[in-house]
Structure formats: C-alpha cells, structure tokens
Design an enzyme around this catalytic site. Structure first.
Site, PDB file in Angstrom:
ATOM      1  N   SER A   8       0.827  -1.205   0.000  1.00 24.10           N
ATOM      2  CA  SER A   8       0.000   0.000   0.000  1.00 24.10           C
ATOM      3  C   SER A   8       0.862   1.255   0.000  1.00 24.10           C
ATOM      4  CB  SER A   8      -0.911   0.020   1.229  1.00 24.10           C
ATOM      5  OG  SER A   8      -1.504   1.303   1.336  1.00 24.10           O
ATOM      6  N   ASP A  33      -4.744   3.778  -2.051  1.00 22.96           N
ATOM      7  CA  ASP A  33      -5.875   4.089  -1.178  1.00 22.96           C
ATOM      8  C   ASP A  33      -6.420   5.474  -1.488  1.00 22.96           C
ATOM      9  OD1 ASP A  33      -6.107   1.787   0.691  1.00 22.96           O
ATOM     10  OD2 ASP A  33      -4.010   2.283   1.098  1.00 22.96           O
ATOM     11  N   MET A  35      -9.081   8.171  -0.638  1.00 27.84           N
ATOM     12  CA  MET A  35      -9.964   8.549   0.483  1.00 27.84           C
ATOM     13  C   MET A  35     -10.492   9.952   0.261  1.00 27.84           C
ATOM     14  SD  MET A  35      -7.816   7.176   3.758  1.00 27.84           S
ATOM     15  CE  MET A  35      -6.844   5.662   3.693  1.00 27.84           C
ATOM     16  N   MET A 135     -11.740  -6.026   5.116  1.00 23.48           N
ATOM     17  CA  MET A 135     -10.874  -5.095   5.877  1.00 23.48           C
ATOM     18  C   MET A 135     -10.560  -5.695   7.239  1.00 23.48           C
ATOM     19  SD  MET A 135     -10.199  -2.448   4.005  1.00 23.48           S
ATOM     20  CE  MET A 135      -9.348  -1.530   5.301  1.00 23.48           C
ATOM     21  N   GLY A 140      -9.202   3.987   6.769  1.00 21.46           N
ATOM     22  CA  GLY A 140      -8.918   5.406   6.973  1.00 21.46           C
ATOM     23  C   GLY A 140      -7.455   5.724   7.205  1.00 21.46           C
ATOM     24  N   PHE A 141      -6.735   4.799   7.826  1.00 19.68           N
ATOM     25  CA  PHE A 141      -5.350   5.109   8.183  1.00 19.68           C
ATOM     26  C   PHE A 141      -4.472   3.867   8.099  1.00 19.68           C
ATOM     27  CE2 PHE A 141      -8.156   8.046  10.298  1.00 19.68           C
ATOM     28  CZ  PHE A 141      -7.592   9.276   9.969  1.00 19.68           C
ATOM     29  N   GLY A 142      -3.211   4.081   7.760  1.00 13.72           N
ATOM     30  CA  GLY A 142      -2.229   3.006   7.810  1.00 13.72           C
ATOM     31  C   GLY A 142      -1.704   2.841   9.229  1.00 13.72           C
ATOM     32  N   GLY A 143      -1.009   1.761   9.445  1.00 12.92           N
ATOM     33  CA  GLY A 143      -0.309   1.561  10.715  1.00 12.92           C
ATOM     34  C   GLY A 143      -1.182   1.197  11.898  1.00 12.92           C
ATOM     35  N   GLY A 174      -5.043  -4.180   6.115  1.00 12.41           N
ATOM     36  CA  GLY A 174      -5.022  -3.518   7.415  1.00 12.41           C
ATOM     37  C   GLY A 174      -4.271  -4.332   8.448  1.00 12.41           C
ATOM     38  N   GLY A 175      -3.128  -3.830   8.861  1.00 13.58           N
ATOM     39  CA  GLY A 175      -2.360  -4.498   9.909  1.00 13.58           C
ATOM     40  C   GLY A 175      -1.722  -5.803   9.468  1.00 13.58           C
ATOM     41  N   GLY A 195       0.984  -2.056   4.069  1.00 15.10           N
ATOM     42  CA  GLY A 195       1.515  -0.712   3.915  1.00 15.10           C
ATOM     43  C   GLY A 195       2.721  -0.493   4.795  1.00 15.10           C
ATOM     44  N   SER A 196       2.468  -0.283   6.091  1.00 16.63           N
ATOM     45  CA  SER A 196       3.578   0.035   6.991  1.00 16.63           C
ATOM     46  C   SER A 196       4.573  -1.111   7.083  1.00 16.63           C
ATOM     47  CB  SER A 196       3.046   0.419   8.373  1.00 16.63           C
ATOM     48  OG  SER A 196       2.099  -0.518   8.831  1.00 16.63           O
TER      49      SER A 196
END
Ligand code: DX5
Ligand code: ZN
Length: 228
Positions: A8, A33, A35, A135, A140-143, A174-175, A195-196
């Site tokens: 991501s 992503d 948004m 999901m 909404g957010f990474g990490g 996600g995660g 992503g992260s």
C-alpha cells in the site's frame, strides 16, 4: 492464482511515489488508497495522481476507493486503465450494476467490507466480482493494529467462494505484517495488502518476498479452503 502481495502506497512518501513503486519490483500489485474525507476521516489522492502513477510504473494498480458515491466516481478509475477497482459496499447504491460496469470497462471489480459488515448478505453477489476485500482494520489510516476479530469473516468468505466454485480472489487489508499474515492465509486470504510493514521495512522488496513466503507456507492456497 496463488499468493499475491499488494504493497500500500499509503505508507510511502507521497512526494516520491514513483520511487516507492521502484522499491518493490517483486510486488504483484500496488495498492492505492483513495480517500475522500467523507466515507473515511482522511483525504489522500484521486484520479490525477493515479494517472501519473500509471505512467510511472509497470506494476498494475489495485485501487481501493474509500469514497462516497462510488457508483458515480469508480468507473473513471477503470477508464484510465488501472488493473483493479475496489469499492465499498457500504457506500454503493447499486453494487451489482457498478461491478458489471467496471468489468465492462476492462478492469477487475472488487468489493470491500468494513470490519462490522457481514459477508453472508452478499453471497448472491459474489459471482459478479473478481475480488472481495475483507478489511482487517477500520478503513482510513495506515499503521493500525490488525483486528483478529475479522478472521472468521475471511474464513466464511472462503467457504462461500468454494461453495459456489468461484475464481474470486480474497484480499485482506489492514495491519497485515510478518506477524499476522500467516493467520490471514490460513483463514483463506490470497491477496495481501501491506503498507507500513513493507514501506516501514529497511528493504521493502525483501519484505514483499518474506510476506509471500510466509503466506505460501501457511496456505490453504486459493481454492483449497474446504478441502484441506
Ligand atoms: C487503510 C488502508 C490500507 C492501509 C494499510 O484504510 O485501506 O490499505 O494502507 O496500512 P497498514 O498495512 O499499515 O495497516
Ligand atoms: Zn486499502
């Protein structure tokens, strides 16, 4: 199709997206992503940046639209030539019509479920899709921390896919990391967004390969969910 890894770009440096793409040559996809600050409380990028990325990399783009009114906005992403467009069912007014439109424009059609959205009500809709995204964090957010509570839904989705004999890909987002990817693979996911975990690694491409190895060894692979 076996395990696929989709890093991501949300966790990459937005001023150097082309460099981020070049840093993961073994990625199967690049996850983008989108948004809109309405469907989710964050604002990222849209069609102009996606078009620029299409010119900047050979890796196909996997666009995850976290936006209101995808019925109106999603087809444009297919029209510019991305490989996959995923809309959220919670935002779509006519998901079957939208999936058909995306496919008719030559892209893969994906549908995403937020953590609290069950899969069973959409069983009859699955043949209209190329990918289902479960999901594993609130979008909404990474990490964010991986939500184990979503794994039974991954398992259930894999059962439904097998029951109907579908070629549908099952994505988690996600995660997802070296710590959590095996649980996702074991539950039946075969496309993994990270992503992260990837762009926070010292060597992002090596992490892509490590995630692939972990997912492959934890398998069931794509269609083996009910038979293994
Ligand atoms: C979250 C996005 C994800 C995000 C994942 O709403 O859909 O694609 O980039 O980031 P990580 O892998 O860090 O959880
Ligand atoms: Zn995403």
């Amino acid at each position: 199709m076996g395990v696929q890894i989709s890093p991501s770009l949300l966790s990459a440096d937005f001023a150097r997206l082309a460099d981020a793409a070049a840093a993961v040559p073994h990625a199967d996809w690049l996850h983008v992503d989108v948004m809109d600050n309405h469907f989710v409380p964050n604002l990222t990028l849209g069609l102009p940046v996606v078009e620029a990325m299409l010119k900047a990399t050979q890796i196909p783009l996997d666009c995850h639209l976290m936006i209101e009114d995808p019925d109106r906005w999603a087809p444009a992403y297919a029209e510019v030539g991305v490989g996959s467009v995923t809309f959220h069912v919670e935002a779509a007014r006519a998901p079957i019509r939208l999936a058909r439109e995306l496919r008719s424009l030559g892209t893969r059609a994906g549908m995403a479920l937020k953590p609290a959205t069950p899969v069973d009500p959409y069983e009859d809709l699955l043949p209209e899709l190329d990918m289902l995204l479960v999901m594993t964090v609130e979008p909404g957010f990474g990490g964010q921390k991986f939500l184990d509570v979503c794994l039974p839904k991954v398992r259930r989705a894999r059962e439904l896919i097998a029951r109907h004999g579908l070629e549908l890909w099952l994505q988690v987002d996600g995660g997802v990391s070296a710590e959590t990817i095996e649980r996702c693979a074991e539950a039946g996911a075969d496309v993994f967004v990270a992503g992260s975990a990837v762009f926070g690694a010292d060597d992002p491409d090596r992490m892509v390969e490590e995630l692939r190895r972990l997912a492959e060894s934890a398998g069931p692979s794509s269609n083996a969910g009910l038979t293994s």
